[in-house]
Design a protein around this motif. Structure first.
Motif, PDB file in Angstrom:
ATOM      1  N   LEU A  33       0.818  -1.211   0.000  1.00 23.82           N
ATOM      2  CA  LEU A  33       0.000   0.000   0.000  1.00 23.82           C
ATOM      3  C   LEU A  33       0.855   1.265   0.000  1.00 23.82           C
ATOM      4  N   VAL A  34       2.052   1.179   0.595  1.00 27.18           N
ATOM      5  CA  VAL A  34       2.953   2.335   0.656  1.00 27.18           C
ATOM      6  C   VAL A  34       3.743   2.487  -0.648  1.00 27.18           C
ATOM      7  N   VAL A  35       4.300   1.361  -1.127  1.00 20.19           N
ATOM      8  CA  VAL A  35       5.189   1.430  -2.288  1.00 20.19           C
ATOM      9  C   VAL A  35       4.410   1.572  -3.601  1.00 20.19           C
ATOM     10  N   TYR A  36       3.219   0.965  -3.645  1.00 19.62           N
ATOM     11  CA  TYR A  36       2.379   1.035  -4.853  1.00 19.62           C
ATOM     12  C   TYR A  36       1.031   1.623  -4.461  1.00 19.62           C
ATOM     13  N   PRO A  37       0.974   2.949  -4.263  1.00 15.60           N
ATOM     14  CA  PRO A  37      -0.190   3.588  -3.622  1.00 15.60           C
ATOM     15  C   PRO A  37      -1.522   3.357  -4.327  1.00 15.60           C
ATOM     16  N   PHE A  46     -11.162   0.686   4.712  1.00 15.99           N
ATOM     17  CA  PHE A  46     -10.182   0.402   5.764  1.00 15.99           C
ATOM     18  C   PHE A  46      -9.859   1.622   6.614  1.00 15.99           C
ATOM     19  N   GLY A  47     -10.505   2.751   6.305  1.00 14.46           N
ATOM     20  CA  GLY A  47     -10.249   3.938   7.118  1.00 14.46           C
ATOM     21  C   GLY A  47      -9.014   4.686   6.643  1.00 14.46           C
ATOM     22  N   ASN A  48      -8.210   5.110   7.599  1.00 13.02           N
ATOM     23  CA  ASN A  48      -7.105   6.013   7.314  1.00 13.02           C
ATOM     24  C   ASN A  48      -5.912   5.318   6.641  1.00 13.02           C
ATOM     25  N   LEU A  49      -5.713   5.651   5.329  1.00 12.61           N
ATOM     26  CA  LEU A  49      -4.542   5.122   4.614  1.00 12.61           C
ATOM     27  C   LEU A  49      -3.784   6.286   3.998  1.00 12.61           C
ATOM     28  N   TYR A  50      -3.866   7.453   4.635  1.00 13.17           N
ATOM     29  CA  TYR A  50      -3.383   8.667   3.966  1.00 13.17           C
ATOM     30  C   TYR A  50      -1.882   8.823   3.903  1.00 13.17           C
ATOM     31  N   ASN A  51      -1.171   8.138   4.782  1.00  9.23           N
ATOM     32  CA  ASN A  51       0.287   8.217   4.707  1.00  9.23           C
ATOM     33  C   ASN A  51       0.856   6.917   5.249  1.00  9.23           C
ATOM     34  N   ALA A  52       2.162   6.761   5.087  1.00 11.33           N
ATOM     35  CA  ALA A  52       2.807   5.497   5.451  1.00 11.33           C
ATOM     36  C   ALA A  52       2.556   5.148   6.916  1.00 11.33           C
ATOM     37  N   ALA A  53       2.670   6.165   7.795  1.00 12.86           N
ATOM     38  CA  ALA A  53       2.497   5.896   9.231  1.00 12.86           C
ATOM     39  C   ALA A  53       1.101   5.359   9.510  1.00 12.86           C
ATOM     40  N   ALA A  54       0.093   5.968   8.851  1.00 11.32           N
ATOM     41  CA  ALA A  54      -1.293   5.541   9.069  1.00 11.32           C
ATOM     42  C   ALA A  54      -1.505   4.114   8.578  1.00 11.32           C
ATOM     43  N   ILE A  55      -0.923   3.816   7.406  1.00 10.85           N
ATOM     44  CA  ILE A  55      -1.079   2.481   6.833  1.00 10.85           C
ATOM     45  C   ILE A  55      -0.473   1.431   7.749  1.00 10.85           C
ATOM     46  N   ILE A  56       0.769   1.724   8.210  1.00  8.53           N
ATOM     47  CA  ILE A  56       1.484   0.749   9.024  1.00  8.53           C
ATOM     48  C   ILE A  56       0.777   0.521  10.354  1.00  8.53           C
ATOM     49  N   ALA A  57       0.081   1.565  10.863  1.00  5.28           N
ATOM     50  CA  ALA A  57      -0.591   1.440  12.155  1.00  5.28           C
ATOM     51  C   ALA A  57      -2.032   0.948  12.038  1.00  5.28           C
ATOM     52  N   ASN A  58      -2.524   0.826  10.808  1.00  5.21           N
ATOM     53  CA  ASN A  58      -3.942   0.507  10.603  1.00  5.21           C
ATOM     54  C   ASN A  58      -4.265  -0.951  10.947  1.00  5.21           C
ATOM     55  N   PRO A  59      -5.156  -1.169  11.934  1.00  4.73           N
ATOM     56  CA  PRO A  59      -5.429  -2.544  12.367  1.00  4.73           C
ATOM     57  C   PRO A  59      -6.146  -3.397  11.305  1.00  4.73           C
ATOM     58  N   LEU A  60      -6.948  -2.734  10.428  1.00  5.71           N
ATOM     59  CA  LEU A  60      -7.629  -3.496   9.381  1.00  5.71           C
ATOM     60  C   LEU A  60      -6.624  -3.997   8.351  1.00  5.71           C
ATOM     61  N   VAL A  61      -5.588  -3.165   8.083  1.00  7.09           N
ATOM     62  CA  VAL A  61      -4.523  -3.589   7.168  1.00  7.09           C
ATOM     63  C   VAL A  61      -3.798  -4.784   7.770  1.00  7.09           C
ATOM     64  N   ALA A  62      -3.502  -4.679   9.067  1.00  8.63           N
ATOM     65  CA  ALA A  62      -2.768  -5.752   9.744  1.00  8.63           C
ATOM     66  C   ALA A  62      -3.550  -7.058   9.694  1.00  8.63           C
TER      67      ALA A  62
END
Lengths: 147, 147
Positions: A33-37, A46-62
Motif C-alpha cells: 500500500l505504501v510502495v504502490y499507492p 479500511f479507514g485512514n490510509l493517507y500516509n505510510a504511518a497511518a497504513i502501518i498502524a492501521n489494524p484493518l490492514v494488519a
C-alpha cells in the motif's frame, strides 16, 4: 504441471513453518500500500490510509495482511496442484473483488522483500529462486480464472 | 524531469552509504544469474556459471558485480540528471552488448533484495518505496537509448 525439486519443496516448507504470520502478513500488505499507492483503491473501507504511518498502524490492514498470508498455506500444503487450489479464490478476485491481476505480482514482490529482510544472509540465491518460483505459481493461479 | 523530495534524496544517500559495493555488487549479480538463469547467456566468457555454487564462487562474477554496482554511484551523485548520466552506458548495452532491457529490472529487483537482506528492518516501507523509485529511474535511463 509444475515440477518441484526436493530442495524447492524443503525450502518452501521450511520458510512457512517458521513464518510469523502476524508480523510478515501485515508488513507485506502495508508495504504494498505504501510502495504502490494505487493499490489503496481496493481498501476503501479500511479507514485512514493517507500516509505510510497511518497504513502501518492501521489494524484493518494488519488483520487483512495476516489473512492473505494464511491464504498461502493451502498452496504450501498442495504444491503439486496450486492451480486447482486457487481456482475459487481466482474467480472471487476477478468477479467480486475486481482486482487487477498485476497487483498479485506487486504483493508477492513485497512479501519477498519482507522475507528477505527477515532471513538476512539465510535468504541465499537458491532460496530466493525457490521462493520466487513458488510465488510466481501462486500469482499465475490467482490470475487463471480471469476473463 | 523526475522530482525528488529532500527526504527521498537523503534516503537514497543514506542507503548508499550503508551498503558495501564490494559485497552487494557481487551478491546482486549472483542472484540474477541464479534466480533468472537465462541471463547466463550474457556472460559466455565467465566460465562456469551454471549452478548456484559455481556462480557464488566465480571470481569474474564477483568482479563484474562490483563494476555494475559502482556505476550506480553516478546516479546517486546526479539524481537530477540520471537520464543524461546513463546515456552512453545505455547506448553501450544496446549497440555493443545487446542486452534485453527487461533484464535491467531483474537486476534492480535483485539489488533491492540484497539491500533488504543487509539492512533488514532499516529498509522500512518508505525507504523501500524511495529506493525502488530511484532504481526505476535508473532502469528507465538505461533503456532510454534503445530503439
Amino acid at each position: 504441471m509444475v515440477e518441484w525439486s526436493d530442495f524447492e519443496r524443503a525450502t518452501i516448507q521450511d520458510i512457512f513453518s517458521k513464518m510469523e504470520y502476524e508480523v510478515v502478513g501485515p508488513a507485506a500488505l502495508s508495504r504494498c500500500l505504501v510502495v504502490y499507492p494505487w493499490t489503496q483503491r481496493y481498501f476503501g473501507n479500511f479507514g485512514n490510509l493517507y500516509n505510510a504511518a497511518a497504513i502501518i498502524a492501521n489494524p484493518l490492514v494488519a488483520k487483512h495482511g495476516t489473512t492473505i498470508l494464511h491464504g498461502l498455506d493451502r498452496a504450501v500444503k498442495n504444491m503439486d496442484d496450486i492451480k486447482a487450489t486457487y481456482a475459487e479464490l481466482s474467480v472471487l478476485h476477478s468477479e467480486k473483488l475486481h482486482v487487477d491481476p498485476d497487483n498479485f505480482k506487486l504483493l508477492s514482490d513485497c512479501l519477498t522483500i519482507v522475507v528477505a529482510a527477515k532471513l538476512g544472509k539465510d535468504f541465499t540465491g537458491d532460496v530466493q529462486a525457490a521462493f520466487q518460483k513458488f510465488l510466481a505459481v501462486v500469482v499465475s493461479s490467482l490470475g487463471r480464472q480471469y476473463h | 524531469m523526475v522530482e525528488w523530495t529532500d527526504k527521498e534524496r537523503s534516503t537514497v544517500s543514506a542507503i548508499w552509504e550503508k551498503i558495501d559495493i564490494d559485497v552487494i555488487g557481487p551478491e546482486a549479480l549472483a542472484r540474477v544469474l541464479i534466480v533468472y538463469p537465462w541471463t547466463e547467456r550474457y556472460f559466455g566468457t565467465f566460465g562456469d556459471i551454471f549452478s548456484a555454487t559455481a556462480v557464488l564462487g566465480n571470481a569474474k562474477v564477483a568482479a563484474h558485480g562490483k563494476v555494475v554496482l559502482k556505476a550506480l554511484d553516478s546516479a546517486v551523485k546526479n539524481m537530477d540528471n540520471i537520464k543524461a548520466t546513463y546515456a552512453d552506458l545505455s547506448r553501450l548495452h544496446y549497440e555493443k552488448l545487446s542486452v534485453d532491457p527487461d533484464n535491467f529490472k531483474l537486476l534492480a529487483d535483485c539489488i533491492t533484495i540484497a539491500v533488504a537482506c543487509k539492512l533488514k528492518s532499516a529498509l522500512n516501507p518508505q525507504a523501500q518505496a524511495t529506493w525502488q523509485k530511484f532504481l526505476s529511474v535508473v532502469v528507465d535511463a538505461m533503456s532510454s537509448q534503445y530503439f
